[in-house]
Scaffold this motif. Structure first.
Motif, PDB file in Angstrom:
ATOM      1  N   LYS A 177       2.731  34.571  -2.437  1.00 21.90           N
ATOM      2  CA  LYS A 177       2.761  34.366  -3.884  1.00 21.90           C
ATOM      3  C   LYS A 177       2.068  35.560  -4.533  1.00 21.90           C
ATOM      4  CE  LYS A 177       0.204  31.480  -6.735  1.00 21.90           C
ATOM      5  NZ  LYS A 177      -0.635  30.339  -6.931  1.00 21.90           N
ATOM      6  N   LEU A 178       2.650  36.091  -5.613  1.00 25.01           N
ATOM      7  CA  LEU A 178       1.973  37.160  -6.335  1.00 25.01           C
ATOM      8  C   LEU A 178       0.896  36.521  -7.200  1.00 25.01           C
ATOM      9  CD1 LEU A 178       4.825  39.491  -7.644  1.00 25.01           C
ATOM     10  CD2 LEU A 178       3.171  39.905  -5.816  1.00 25.01           C
ATOM     11  N   SER A 179      -0.334  36.968  -7.034  1.00 28.42           N
ATOM     12  CA  SER A 179      -1.433  36.424  -7.850  1.00 28.42           C
ATOM     13  C   SER A 179      -2.062  37.547  -8.657  1.00 28.42           C
ATOM     14  CB  SER A 179      -2.512  35.800  -6.959  1.00 28.42           C
ATOM     15  OG  SER A 179      -2.114  34.557  -6.538  1.00 28.42           O
ATOM     16  N   PRO A 180      -1.534  37.796  -9.867  1.00 27.74           N
ATOM     17  CA  PRO A 180      -1.957  38.984 -10.616  1.00 27.74           C
ATOM     18  C   PRO A 180      -3.441  38.987 -10.987  1.00 27.74           C
ATOM     19  CG  PRO A 180      -0.103  37.851 -11.671  1.00 27.74           C
ATOM     20  CD  PRO A 180      -0.568  36.965 -10.569  1.00 27.74           C
ATOM     21  N   LYS A 181      -4.106  37.828 -10.880  1.00 31.64           N
ATOM     22  CA  LYS A 181      -5.537  37.786 -11.251  1.00 31.64           C
ATOM     23  C   LYS A 181      -6.457  37.844 -10.033  1.00 31.64           C
ATOM     24  CE  LYS A 181      -5.247  37.463 -15.739  1.00 31.64           C
ATOM     25  NZ  LYS A 181      -4.029  36.874 -16.122  1.00 31.64           N
TER      26      LYS A 181
ATOM     27  N   LEU B  54      -9.668  46.647 -19.553  1.00 30.66           N
ATOM     28  CA  LEU B  54     -10.517  45.469 -19.342  1.00 30.66           C
ATOM     29  C   LEU B  54     -11.751  45.504 -20.245  1.00 30.66           C
ATOM     30  CD1 LEU B  54     -10.994  44.648 -15.535  1.00 30.66           C
ATOM     31  CD2 LEU B  54      -9.970  43.201 -17.291  1.00 30.66           C
ATOM     32  N   ILE B  55     -12.374  46.678 -20.321  1.00 27.77           N
ATOM     33  CA  ILE B  55     -13.578  46.792 -21.160  1.00 27.77           C
ATOM     34  C   ILE B  55     -13.209  46.490 -22.616  1.00 27.77           C
ATOM     35  CG2 ILE B  55     -15.319  48.413 -22.068  1.00 27.77           C
ATOM     36  CD1 ILE B  55     -15.424  49.691 -19.302  1.00 27.77           C
ATOM     37  N   ASN B  56     -12.101  47.056 -23.076  1.00 26.37           N
ATOM     38  CA  ASN B  56     -11.678  46.807 -24.463  1.00 26.37           C
ATOM     39  C   ASN B  56     -11.456  45.327 -24.717  1.00 26.37           C
ATOM     40  OD1 ASN B  56     -11.830  49.462 -25.087  1.00 26.37           O
ATOM     41  ND2 ASN B  56      -9.632  49.887 -24.744  1.00 26.37           N
ATOM     42  N   TYR B  57     -10.857  44.660 -23.735  1.00 22.65           N
ATOM     43  CA  TYR B  57     -10.577  43.229 -23.897  1.00 22.65           C
ATOM     44  C   TYR B  57     -11.873  42.415 -23.916  1.00 22.65           C
ATOM     45  CZ  TYR B  57      -9.173  38.496 -22.659  1.00 22.65           C
ATOM     46  OH  TYR B  57      -9.015  37.129 -22.636  1.00 22.65           O
TER      47      TYR B  57
ATOM     48  N   LEU C 238     -14.251  44.760 -13.493  1.00 19.72           N
ATOM     49  CA  LEU C 238     -13.375  43.994 -12.593  1.00 19.72           C
ATOM     50  C   LEU C 238     -14.079  42.733 -12.079  1.00 19.72           C
ATOM     51  CD1 LEU C 238     -10.540  45.143 -11.724  1.00 19.72           C
ATOM     52  CD2 LEU C 238     -11.524  45.404  -9.457  1.00 19.72           C
ATOM     53  N   ARG C 239     -15.399  42.839 -11.924  1.00 19.34           N
ATOM     54  CA  ARG C 239     -16.188  41.711 -11.406  1.00 19.34           C
ATOM     55  C   ARG C 239     -16.100  40.500 -12.345  1.00 19.34           C
ATOM     56  NH1 ARG C 239     -16.207  43.395  -7.248  1.00 19.34           N
ATOM     57  NH2 ARG C 239     -14.799  41.643  -7.313  1.00 19.34           N
ATOM     58  N   LEU C 240     -15.863  40.768 -13.666  1.00 20.06           N
ATOM     59  CA  LEU C 240     -15.808  39.652 -14.619  1.00 20.06           C
ATOM     60  C   LEU C 240     -14.647  38.725 -14.283  1.00 20.06           C
ATOM     61  CD1 LEU C 240     -16.537  41.693 -17.864  1.00 20.06           C
ATOM     62  CD2 LEU C 240     -18.103  40.174 -16.657  1.00 20.06           C
ATOM     63  N   LEU C 241     -13.636  39.270 -13.597  1.00 19.17           N
ATOM     64  CA  LEU C 241     -12.463  38.454 -13.281  1.00 19.17           C
ATOM     65  C   LEU C 241     -12.710  37.465 -12.151  1.00 19.17           C
ATOM     66  CD1 LEU C 241      -9.591  41.079 -13.539  1.00 19.17           C
ATOM     67  CD2 LEU C 241     -10.169  39.316 -15.176  1.00 19.17           C
TER      68      LEU C 241
ATOM     69  N   GLN D   5      -6.079  35.535 -20.429  1.00 20.87           N
ATOM     70  CA  GLN D   5      -5.446  36.519 -21.322  1.00 20.87           C
ATOM     71  C   GLN D   5      -5.808  37.965 -20.978  1.00 20.87           C
ATOM     72  OE1 GLN D   5      -3.272  35.494 -23.691  1.00 20.87           O
ATOM     73  NE2 GLN D   5      -3.645  33.431 -22.878  1.00 20.87           N
ATOM     74  N   ALA D   6      -6.667  38.137 -19.985  1.00 23.93           N
ATOM     75  CA  ALA D   6      -7.150  39.493 -19.669  1.00 23.93           C
ATOM     76  C   ALA D   6      -6.025  40.362 -19.104  1.00 23.93           C
ATOM     77  CB  ALA D   6      -8.294  39.405 -18.662  1.00 23.93           C
ATOM     78  N   PRO D   7      -6.120  41.679 -19.309  1.00 20.83           N
ATOM     79  CA  PRO D   7      -5.108  42.568 -18.714  1.00 20.83           C
ATOM     80  C   PRO D   7      -5.097  42.435 -17.196  1.00 20.83           C
ATOM     81  CG  PRO D   7      -6.639  43.799 -20.129  1.00 20.83           C
ATOM     82  CD  PRO D   7      -7.164  42.404 -20.039  1.00 20.83           C
TER      83      PRO D   7
END
Ligand code: HAM
Length: 417
Positions: A250-254, A179-182, A203-206, A219-221
């Motif tokens: 529902k799977l919510s990957p974000k 995440l940091i790299n992205y 993680l908070r940025l998400l 586009q984030a990991p």
């Protein structure tokens, strides 16, 4: 002199109380049938409890807490959520020494300094559960099922269960690095708060509400691609149990949730009919929180539901009949007050009963009964001498002279309601 209602809080008036009782009673019954016990913790705690638990980089701790110093200069905070207080009580009272697994529920007010809007208040109420001492995925399933069943028992529709896994302390560092790299590439566009978050808790940025970040999020990991084997199996088993019980999800990957303590499973139940405040339930697992507070290594998980949001939904869906209409006794003579007192006492074991003032005339008493919303009025008149009682349903116009016998009166009221 300012005696206005402060912004973001509301009175819960008697006309709404039946909804509150319905929600609370349905929840108590359900939770207790799953062996959860009620816990009541204080409304304020030391500020440190929320800083450490809810998390230094969360919106709640950074911007939304009602914090004040007491007369001895100690920093206290009105609880913004229920979980930290429950864990504190678990530690203060060493409940872990008495019970291998602690399953509790709570109902009460929470406080967040947020911008008020429909479904978002500064004082609101949560109904939640927490389980301490179980690390198996069956219990993740049980916690989600309890939230789903509560909404089902209240006959609510148009709800969606979203789940995700955030990994554990073993796999999270790899995800954090990705995440940091992205995000590092876009750092110069960030606000000072988000720059700080990138360093301290990316993680908070998400779950940022900043538009630039919302666009970058796509586009984030995703945490799910970085899970270790143990977390992967845990998440797969949870999904298996949900499917076994026909719980749609529902799977919510974000989905990351706005609190710092989560590990592995996180979930939300959202609705399509509440506008932007669409989350009714939020929860997840927090396997390191007890340790963070200096306690033993005991895993935990739970959820909380916003009661005000739930009641907005109940009112929208409008198929709950509320059992709060009183029976009214009316008499125009002091001679029949005694019979009224005796009868009302017995009927109160089953109904809500109110009695008019014998000093008022018939019209005034009937008007009063009508304003109370009562359909059924019981008249105490000279017929009592003949062992008869007049009962009238003012909505249907039906009226009956019933025998002055308790069973007959109860039967007649039942058929006239
Ligand atoms: P949360 O997602 O912050 O989680 O809040 C849970 C629920 O409380 C939300 O889904 C929403 O229904 C309601 N809620 C939150 N803020 C407001 C507000 N300002 N006005 C009205 N309703 C609101 C927690 O609080 C965690 N403690 C849940 C948990 C328990 N996780 C594990 N155990």
């Amino acid at each position: 002199m300012n005696i206005e209602l402060p912004r973001g809080v509301q009175d819960i008036l008697p006309e709404d109380i039946p909804y509150w009782h319905l929600v609370e009673n349905t929840a108590r019954k359900l939770f207790e049938s799953y062996n959860y016990e009620e816990i009541r913790t204080p409304i304020f705690e030391y500020t440190e409890l929320f800083r450490k638990g809810t998390g230094e980089t969360t919106d709640i701790v950074m911007k939304e807490m009602y914090t004040f110093t007491d007369k001895k200069g100690r920093s206290l905070t009105l609880r913004p959520e229920g979980t930290p207080g429950v864990i504190r009580a678990f530690l203060t009272n060493k409940i872990y020494n008495q019970k291998p697994v602690c399953k509790v529920y709570y109902i009460g007010p929470m406080f967040r300094y947020e911008r008020p809007q429909a479904g978002r208040y500064r004082q609101f109420h949560q109904l939640g559960i927490e389980v301490l001492g179980r690390k198996d995925p069956y219990i993740d399933f049980e916690v989600i099922k309890l939230a789903v069943d509560l909404l089902k028992n209240l006959k609510l529709e148009n709800l969606e269960v979203e789940i995700n896994s955030l990994g554990c302390i073993k796999c999270r560092p790899n995800y954090r690095e990705a995440l940091i790299n992205y995000f590092r590439k876009y750092e110069d566009q960030f606000s000072p708060i988000d720059k700080e978050r990138l360093e301290r808790n990316p993680l908070r940025l998400l779950d940022s509400k900043d538009e630039k970040l919302i666009a970058l999020k796509d586009q984030a990991p995703q945490p799910i691609d970085y899970l270790c084997d143990e977390c992967k199996i845990h998440f797969e088993k949870l999904q298996k149990y949900l499917s076994l019980d026909n719980i749609k999800y529902k799977l919510s990957p974000k989905l990351v949730r706005g609190l710092d303590y989560y590990t592995k499973t996180v979930f939300e139940i959202t609705t399509t009919t509440l506008g932007s405040q669409n989350a009714v339930v939020g929860g997840g697992r927090y396997d390191n929180l007890v340790e963070t507070y200096g306690g033993p290594s005991i895993p935990g998980l739970g959820f909380a539901l916003g009661i005000e949001r739930l009641i907005i939904l109940l009112k929208q869906q409008n198929h709950i009949s509320l059992p709060y209409i009183p029976l009214i006794f009316i008499t125009l003579s002091e001679d029949y007050v005694e019979a009224g007192i005796k009868l009302a006492k017995i009927l109160r074991t089953k109904y809500r009963v109110d009695m008019g003032s014998p000093q008022e005339n018939l019209r005034t008493q009937l008007k009063w009964a009508d304003r109370l919303g009562s359909d059924i009025v019981i008249f105490l008149t000279e017929e009592i001498v003949k062992n008869k009682l007049k009962i009238k349903n003012f909505k249907t116009g039906e009226e009956k002279y019933t025998d002055l016998n308790l069973n007959t009166i109860l039967e007649d009221i039942e058929t006239m309601l």
